[in-house]
Design a protein around this motif. Structure first.
Motif, mmCIF file in Angstrom:
data_model
loop_
_atom_site.group_PDB
_atom_site.id
_atom_site.type_symbol
_atom_site.label_atom_id
_atom_site.label_comp_id
_atom_site.label_asym_id
_atom_site.label_seq_id
_atom_site.Cartn_x
_atom_site.Cartn_y
_atom_site.Cartn_z
ATOM 1 N N LEU B 6 0.810 -1.228 0.000
ATOM 2 C CA LEU B 6 0.000 0.000 0.000
ATOM 3 C C LEU B 6 0.838 1.271 0.000
ATOM 4 C CD1 LEU B 6 -2.991 -0.942 2.341
ATOM 5 C CD2 LEU B 6 -2.695 -1.321 -0.112
ATOM 6 N N LYS B 7 1.970 1.239 0.688
ATOM 7 C CA LYS B 7 2.807 2.454 0.730
ATOM 8 C C LYS B 7 3.437 2.752 -0.633
ATOM 9 C CE LYS B 7 3.330 3.295 5.560
ATOM 10 N NZ LYS B 7 2.707 4.602 5.771
ATOM 11 N N PRO B 8 4.105 1.785 -1.268
ATOM 12 C CA PRO B 8 4.645 2.098 -2.599
ATOM 13 C C PRO B 8 3.551 2.361 -3.635
ATOM 14 C CG PRO B 8 5.087 -0.203 -2.035
ATOM 15 C CD PRO B 8 4.575 0.464 -0.796
ATOM 16 N N PHE B 9 2.398 1.704 -3.488
ATOM 17 C CA PHE B 9 1.277 2.001 -4.393
ATOM 18 C C PHE B 9 0.875 3.471 -4.251
ATOM 19 C CE2 PHE B 9 -3.377 2.359 -4.990
ATOM 20 C CZ PHE B 9 -3.437 2.080 -6.340
ATOM 21 N N GLY B 10 0.767 3.936 -3.020
ATOM 22 C CA GLY B 10 0.379 5.332 -2.778
ATOM 23 C C GLY B 10 1.347 6.310 -3.416
ATOM 24 N N LEU B 11 2.638 6.034 -3.274
ATOM 25 C CA LEU B 11 3.651 6.916 -3.871
ATOM 26 C C LEU B 11 3.578 6.874 -5.393
ATOM 27 C CD1 LEU B 11 6.660 6.128 -1.502
ATOM 28 C CD2 LEU B 11 5.208 8.177 -1.501
ATOM 29 N N HIS B 12 3.273 5.692 -5.923
ATOM 30 C CA HIS B 12 3.146 5.522 -7.376
ATOM 31 C C HIS B 12 1.953 6.341 -7.906
ATOM 32 C CE1 HIS B 12 3.408 3.502 -11.213
ATOM 33 N NE2 HIS B 12 2.255 2.890 -11.061
ATOM 34 N N ILE B 13 0.832 6.261 -7.215
ATOM 35 C CA ILE B 13 -0.356 7.028 -7.632
ATOM 36 C C ILE B 13 -0.077 8.532 -7.548
ATOM 37 C CG2 ILE B 13 -2.743 7.623 -7.002
ATOM 38 C CD1 ILE B 13 -2.492 4.913 -8.390
ATOM 39 N N LYS B 14 0.592 8.912 -6.473
ATOM 40 C CA LYS B 14 0.929 10.343 -6.310
ATOM 41 C C LYS B 14 1.778 10.823 -7.485
ATOM 42 C CE LYS B 14 2.697 13.493 -2.766
ATOM 43 N NZ LYS B 14 3.106 13.543 -1.336
ATOM 44 N N GLN B 15 2.766 9.990 -7.883
ATOM 45 C CA GLN B 15 3.632 10.361 -9.005
ATOM 46 C C GLN B 15 2.841 10.447 -10.309
ATOM 47 O OE1 GLN B 15 6.945 11.330 -8.748
ATOM 48 N NE2 GLN B 15 6.381 12.072 -10.780
ATOM 49 N N LEU B 16 1.957 9.470 -10.538
ATOM 50 C CA LEU B 16 1.138 9.502 -11.759
ATOM 51 C C LEU B 16 0.245 10.744 -11.765
ATOM 52 C CD1 LEU B 16 0.070 5.734 -12.009
ATOM 53 C CD2 LEU B 16 1.596 6.944 -13.573
ATOM 54 N N ARG B 17 -0.293 11.096 -10.607
ATOM 55 C CA ARG B 17 -1.138 12.296 -10.512
ATOM 56 C C ARG B 17 -0.324 13.541 -10.834
ATOM 57 N NH1 ARG B 17 -1.687 15.923 -6.622
ATOM 58 N NH2 ARG B 17 -0.833 14.662 -4.918
ATOM 59 N N LYS B 18 0.881 13.608 -10.286
ATOM 60 C CA LYS B 18 1.725 14.783 -10.549
ATOM 61 C C LYS B 18 2.146 14.845 -12.024
ATOM 62 C CE LYS B 18 3.320 15.580 -5.831
ATOM 63 N NZ LYS B 18 2.962 17.014 -5.750
ATOM 64 N N ASP B 19 2.357 13.661 -12.605
ATOM 65 C CA ASP B 19 2.710 13.605 -14.030
ATOM 66 C C ASP B 19 1.618 14.213 -14.903
ATOM 67 O OD1 ASP B 19 5.027 12.278 -13.356
ATOM 68 O OD2 ASP B 19 4.323 10.296 -13.971
ATOM 69 N N THR B 20 0.376 14.122 -14.434
ATOM 70 C CA THR B 20 -0.735 14.685 -15.216
ATOM 71 C C THR B 20 -1.120 16.066 -14.712
ATOM 72 O OG1 THR B 20 -2.348 13.585 -13.795
ATOM 73 C CG2 THR B 20 -1.694 12.417 -15.776
ATOM 74 N N ALA B 21 -0.328 16.601 -13.752
ATOM 75 C CA ALA B 21 -0.546 17.957 -13.236
ATOM 76 C C ALA B 21 -1.946 18.150 -12.663
ATOM 77 C CB ALA B 21 -0.247 18.995 -14.327
ATOM 78 N N LEU B 22 -2.446 17.095 -12.011
ATOM 79 C CA LEU B 22 -3.750 17.200 -11.350
ATOM 80 C C LEU B 22 -3.538 17.384 -9.848
ATOM 81 C CD1 LEU B 22 -5.735 14.216 -12.950
ATOM 82 C CD2 LEU B 22 -6.143 16.656 -13.361
ATOM 83 N N SER B 23 -4.406 18.179 -9.228
ATOM 84 C CA SER B 23 -4.433 18.250 -7.768
ATOM 85 C C SER B 23 -5.207 17.046 -7.240
ATOM 86 C CB SER B 23 -5.119 19.537 -7.307
ATOM 87 O OG SER B 23 -6.487 19.494 -7.651
ATOM 88 N N GLN B 24 -5.101 16.787 -5.949
ATOM 89 C CA GLN B 24 -5.907 15.703 -5.356
ATOM 90 C C GLN B 24 -7.393 15.978 -5.583
ATOM 91 O OE1 GLN B 24 -4.768 15.292 -1.210
ATOM 92 N NE2 GLN B 24 -3.050 13.947 -1.706
#
Lengths: 75, 75
Positions: B6-24
């Motif tokens: 779950l921890k590395p998954f969370g970091l992975h999702i965060k990175q993908l979100r930042k890659d698309t320049a989306l806020s939470q």
């Protein structure tokens, strides 16, 4: 979205299980899950969690991402 | 297995979100989920379901299997 994901996912898992020549009982035992849960997955009745996806991948000896490599039904 | 996935998954999702320049907030709105749920995912607190993985993939405009393409922590 539910059926369009869960039903093809179930068929995909069933195929991967058959590819490894495991019974539902054997796959369940390898995952530490119940056979009825595996049966429910294969029939598209279970919205499997991330943790259980990783257990399934390990038990099926495939990369986790392979579990999501299937075509979603168009609906 | 939980934290190691779950921890590395969370970091992975965060990175993908930042890659698309989306806020939470923006990602949450695209998924039809709550911002606090996205925050929980990124902090490794949520055991995301298959249906929500597909919602996230669509919102992030990536193939679903890409969401599981990360390294699990060894523990």
């Amino acid at each position: 979205m539910n059926d369009s994901v869960l039903k093809p996912f179930g068929l995909h898992i069933k195929q991967l299980r058959k590819d490894t020549a495991l019974s539902q009982e054997e796959l369940a035992a390898r995952c530490g899950l119940d056979r009825t849960y595996i049966s429910g997955i294969e029939r598209g009745l279970r919205n499997v969690s991330l943790i259980n996806l990783f257990k399934l991948a390990k038990a099926l000896d495939v990369a986790p991402e392979k579990l999501l490599a299937f075509e979603v039904d168009n609906d």
